[in-house]
Write an enzyme that holds these catalytic residues in place. Structure first.
Site, PDB file in Angstrom:
ATOM      1  CE  LYS A   1      14.254  70.319  26.156  1.00 36.62           C
ATOM      2  NZ  LYS A   1      15.161  70.457  27.143  1.00 36.62           N
TER       3      LYS A   1
ATOM      4  CE1 TYR B   1      16.199  61.350  24.228  1.00 35.27           C
ATOM      5  CE2 TYR B   1      16.559  62.220  26.454  1.00 35.27           C
ATOM      6  CZ  TYR B   1      16.758  62.046  25.057  1.00 35.27           C
ATOM      7  OH  TYR B   1      17.943  62.510  24.685  1.00 35.27           O
TER       8      TYR B   1
ATOM      9  CD  GLU C   1       8.086  60.787  26.258  1.00 34.79           C
ATOM     10  OE1 GLU C   1       7.855  59.438  26.146  1.00 34.79           O
ATOM     11  OE2 GLU C   1       9.190  61.407  25.961  1.00 34.79           O
TER      12      GLU C   1
ATOM     13  CB  CYS D   1      34.906 104.792  27.936  1.00 38.63           C
ATOM     14  SG  CYS D   1      36.641 105.300  28.235  1.00 38.63           S
TER      15      CYS D   1
ATOM     16  CB  CYS E   1      39.943 102.934  28.325  1.00 42.80           C
ATOM     17  SG  CYS E   1      38.729 102.285  29.545  1.00 42.80           S
TER      18      CYS E   1
ATOM     19  CG  ASP F   1      17.468  71.410  33.471  1.00 44.72           C
ATOM     20  OD1 ASP F   1      18.360  71.391  32.543  1.00 44.72           O
ATOM     21  OD2 ASP F   1      17.607  72.224  34.398  1.00 44.72           O
TER      22      ASP F   1
ATOM     23  CE  LYS G   1      13.649  74.628  26.995  1.00 50.59           C
ATOM     24  NZ  LYS G   1      15.041  75.042  26.560  1.00 50.59           N
TER      25      LYS G   1
ATOM     26  CB  CYS H   1      40.984 105.328  31.319  1.00 47.00           C
ATOM     27  SG  CYS H   1      39.449 105.913  30.283  1.00 47.00           S
TER      28      CYS H   1
ATOM     29  CB  CYS I   1      36.106 105.884  31.672  1.00 44.95           C
ATOM     30  SG  CYS I   1      36.433 103.883  31.708  1.00 44.95           S
TER      31      CYS I   1
END
Length: 683
Positions: A116, A225, A114, A424, A430, A118, A312, A409, A406
């Site tokens: 599936k 289902y 069947e 960093c 930071c 969503d 899936k 900082c 970074c």
């Protein structure tokens, strides 16, 4: 007109409209023009308005919604709403068939295939043919009562027809069809309102509206289902699905009888080709053993039936333009390149940002700014750039350059040899690292400070009130907190009370809260159990590795040379030990773990893994109980794992245990084991 005559007329209208609804919503047949249907419904409304005593709960006029609810009450499912294991390729589907056939001792099994859908899982309960309850899946054991909203869904029969059982519980999915979703967004645009992101999220939000009149305005559809109660007397799933349709319930319009695993593969190919043309979204297919007797013989693992699997579809990909790259700074200083994209709809969601992971991944892809890139989004996973269409590369495409400083900082960025991640070096200097470190510190599995959310922490760091975790306990007061936007004195007092309550913790939680690289919940628990006190752990951590690169810390399960080095480096930095001392001075405390060397160790030498949701005992207490019996508790399953305890919601760890033939027990068996050894746990 006499009352009896009116009553007969109302019943006739109700029955006629039910027949038309069943034909339209279940059989996809329109027996009369819309105008005739509307006239019948208006006639019924007029008669009911003139004679309110004749209005029944299952009248077609009662689908418009009622008063706004204050909230949803909880519903305990008599039969748990379990999830399904997944198959992502042909090999996993073949492996499922092998397990089924071996479990039944047969060479071949008939499956039902069947789509599936969503959408959102829903349970409908009928008693004597009347709809009495609609409930969401929730955590599988407990959901929410959304009956008022379910009654507004046009293809959900309020009254069954035919030879239905006295009690019938039907499971299914609530969805919004593609055409209905487009129409819904067109109406929103015309009204100047915000449009909806995708059908699945819109269906979920609509089903959980507190105002059922709002739900009634959304084009929701239900598709059954399975049956949880009321299947007695039926031999197979396919037969029962036909009965549901006869009783007035909508079921899948696409269904395949698969006499072998080859037929299952053929159905996958067929539906993969038809997927886009379907009127509704699907994210895969479901294969179920058709015969109920065989389903019962196969039984369940802790969270899923052994007789069903969800295939899936591969993650959807779309092509779009890479406009630029930003760099995000994480808790450990890691710089993550984030692609800024020309917005594109991927699997029903508008995507404008996607991760590029790290410098090595950028080099592997060979991607440049200005390229047309393929973007993938699978489920709830962060979108990612997966490939580049070099044939469309513009002449002005630019190389992606990692910053040497970074972006937050301006501290130097370094990349340690052998690591893919650039970091960093600013540490708590930071502000980005400071915010992320604080978010981790107050999180539920760490110090669990309720009410101290991300936005509030960002404000505290932006005002430079907090330099490190200890400042949360020493530098905040009601006046300061109440001065912040959207904060009042009561809210400020609640935050301070939560901070005060968090001071009483455990050594394991405290270690996890410190944010030591690679030290997760399981490793923190193992460290606490092994050393018992912070002082003992610190002493072990400061012992350097020997000439072979071995660390004392590697005696702890889940701690390898890399994790040991991270722990060593953390405790070797004066600023970290100063922060720990400040936290202890601020009142953070825990009960030190007594090392009971006299207690029998019946599980010594064994490695256990806990997965899923435990309901009779907390995860922490379960792990502590195992350690008290001499077992090691690991965070992952391997060939060395002795046993897995699996509760509801167990996922990849359970699947891996089954693939490795590692013994698995449920929570009831685990509790019996603890009782056998007279283990005490909890308060």
């Amino acid at each position: 007109m006499t009352t009896d005559t009116v009553s007969q007329q109302v019943r006739a209208l109700v029955e006629r409209i039910r027949q038309l609804d069943h034909a339209y919503y279940v059989n996809n047949e329109s027996l009369v023009p819309d105008s005739e249907y509307d006239a019948l419904l208006n006639q019924l409304r007029q008669l009911e308005a003139q004679h309110p005593s004749l209005v029944t709960a299952d009248s077609p006029t009662q689908r418009v919604g009622g008063a706004v609810a204050q909230g949803f009450t909880s519903v305990t499912h008599d039969v748990p709403m379990l999830s399904l294991d997944n198959a992502f390729d042909a090999e996993q589907l073949v492996d499922f068939d092998r397990r089924v056939c071996e479990g039944l001792g047969v060479a071949q099994v008939t499956y039902v295939g069947e789509p599936k859908l969503d959408g959102v899982a829903l349970s409908l309960l009928y008693r004597d043919g009347e709809l009495v309850r609609g409930a969401t899946r929730g955590d599988g054991l407990t959901g929410e009562d959304v009956t008022a909203n379910v009654r507004t869904i046009r293809n959900v029969p309020l009254k069954l027809v035919g030879d239905y059982p006295a009690v019938l519980e039907v499971r299914g999915e609530v969805v919004i069809h593609k055409a209905d979703f487009e129409q819904l967004n067109k109406k929103a645009e015309l009204a100047g309102e915000k449009t909806y992101a995708n059908p699945r999220n819109t269906a979920s939000g609509s089903l959980r509206q507190l105002d059922s009149a709002m739900t009634a305005k959304r084009p929701l559809k239900f598709c059954a289902y399975s049956v949880a109660q009321g299947q007695d007397g039926y031999d197979c799933h396919s037969e029962l699905m036909e009965k549901l349709k006869a009783w007035g319930l909508p079921t899948h319009d696409v269904q395949a009888s698969c006499q072998s695993i080859d037929d299952c593969h053929a159905f996958v190919e067929e539906m993969s080709a038809k997927r886009e043309a379907l009127p509704y979204d699907i994210d895969g297919l479901v294969f179920k053993v058709d015969q109920f007797a065989q389903q019962e013989e196969l039984g369940f693992v802790s969270r899923a039936p052994r007789w069903a699997i969800a295939w899936k579809f591969p993650a959807q990909e779309k092509l779009t333009k890479l406009l630029g790259v930003d760099f995000q700074v994480g808790r450990t200083g890691a710089l993550t390149p984030v692609a800024r994209l020309e917005p594109v709809n991927v699997a029903g969601v508008m995507v404008s940002n996607a991760t590029l992971h790290n410098q090595d991944e950028i080099a592997r892809l060979g991607v440049k700014i200005g390229d047309m890139v393929s973007v993938r989004r699978a489920g709830e996973v962060i979108p990612q750039v997966v490939s580049v269409d070099l044939s469309q590369r513009p002449d002005d495409a630019l190389d992606i350059e990692f910053p040497s400083q970074c972006p937050v900082c301006h501290s130097d960025v370094e990349r340690v040899e052998g690591e893919a991640v650039a970091r960093c070096t600013g540490g708590l200097v930071c502000s980005a690292q400071r915010v992320e470190a604080l978010k981790h510190f107050v999180s539920r599995k760490a110090m669990d400070v309720d009410g101290l959310g991300d936005k509030l922490l960002e404000q505290l760091v932006a005002r430079d009130w907090i330099q490190g975790p200890a400042d949360l306990y020493t530098q905040l007061d009601v006046v300061k907190l109440a001065s912040l936007p959207r904060m009042a004195e009561k809210s400020a007092q609640n935050v301070l009370a939560a901070l005060e309550a968090s001071k009483k913790t455990t050594l394991a939680k405290f270690l996890y809260a410190l944010g030591i690289r690679e030290v997760g919940v399981s490793t923190a628990n193992n460290l606490a159990a092994q050393y018992g006190t912070l002082a003992a752990l610190k002493e072990a951590a400061l012992v350097p590795s020997d000439e072979k690169g071995n660390w004392v810390l590697q005696e702890v399960d889940d701690v390898g040379p890399i994790v040991a080095e991270h722990i060593h480096n953390f405790f070797a930095q004066p600023e970290n030990t100063a922060q720990i001392d400040a936290l202890v001075s601020a009142g953070i405390n825990w009960q030190e773990i007594e090392q009971d060397n006299d207690r029998p160790q019946p599980l010594a030498g064994q490695t256990w893994v806990l997965t899923g949701k435990l309901e009779q005992i907390s995860r922490a207490d379960g792990e502590a109980a195992l350690r008290s019996l001499g077992a090691k508790v690991a965070g992952s399953v391997s060939k060395k794992t002795t046993k897995v305890v699996a509760g509801p919601g167990a996922g990849s760890k359970l699947a891996k245990a089954e693939s490795l033939a590692v013994p698995v027990i449920n929570e009831a068996a685990f509790m019996q084991l603890l009782l056998t050894y007279d283990v005490e746990f909890g308060e």
